[in-house]
Design an enzyme around this catalytic site. Structure first.
Site: not given
Length: 192
Positions: A68-70
């Site tokens: 995941c990344d944002q």
């Protein structure tokens, strides 16, 4: 069920995944998180989420890996992790009274079959019109220097937010659980 691994160093993502009451371990992938020139924010987040999962798969070839990344954006401008106090002041000054979209990318990578599912879940936050004193006070108390957009909604950051809009509030913290549950189910992992 193959071993489930969260490819993240974020304690907040770890807390979110623990809510699903599945056994999992955590590995911190070491990758270059720099955006590429001209890359759209949602593509940056997606590319990094996938890269994190693939990096962990090098060590755990039989695992089901969650990457995941944002990336936060304001009028098309990418707002990454500020890393320093001065950068956080600049970000929050720019964001005050305005809406920011947090693009939370998620992928589930089956390292054994090399099947990858990926998606980006947007979440929009309207920030309060903060004074310089409020920005400084918030940063001194919260120190959100490792958070995209300099805000942690799961803590005191809720005080600098005027409104939120999106399908999954967990996406704002960095791990869209609703979408993750669907992805895990397609890999034969039932949460309930």
């Amino acid at each position: 069920m193959p071993p489930l691994i969260l490819a993240s160093s974020s304690p907040y993502r770890r807390e979110l995944l623990a809510r699903l009451q599945l056994p999992f371990s955590v590995q911190s992938p070491n990758i270059d998180e720099s955006p590429q020139l001209g890359e759209a924010p949602e593509h940056t987040a997606l590319r990094l989420a996938q890269a994190k999962a693939r990096k962990v798969a090098e060590t755990f070839p039989n695992a089901l890996i969650i990457g995941c990344d944002q990336v936060a954006t304001l009028d098309g401008l990418q707002l990454g992790k500020p890393l320093t106090h001065d950068n956080a002041v600049r970000q929050l000054t720019l964001m005050r009274g305005r809406s920011v979209v947090f693009h939370s990318a998620l992928c589930v990578y089956n390292a054994l079959t090399q099947e990858m599912q990926a998606d980006v879940v947007p979440y929009t936050v309207k920030f309060r019109d903060l004074s310089d004193r409020q920005i400084e006070s918030y940063l001194q108390k919260e120190q959100p220097y490792q958070c995209a957009g300099s805000a942690k909604s799961e803590g005191l950051g809720i005080a600098i937010i005027a409104a939120m809009q999106g399908d999954d509030p967990n996406a704002l913290i960095g791990l869209p659980l609703i979408r993750l549950i669907d992805m895990l189910a397609s890999q034969g992992v039932d949460v309930i």
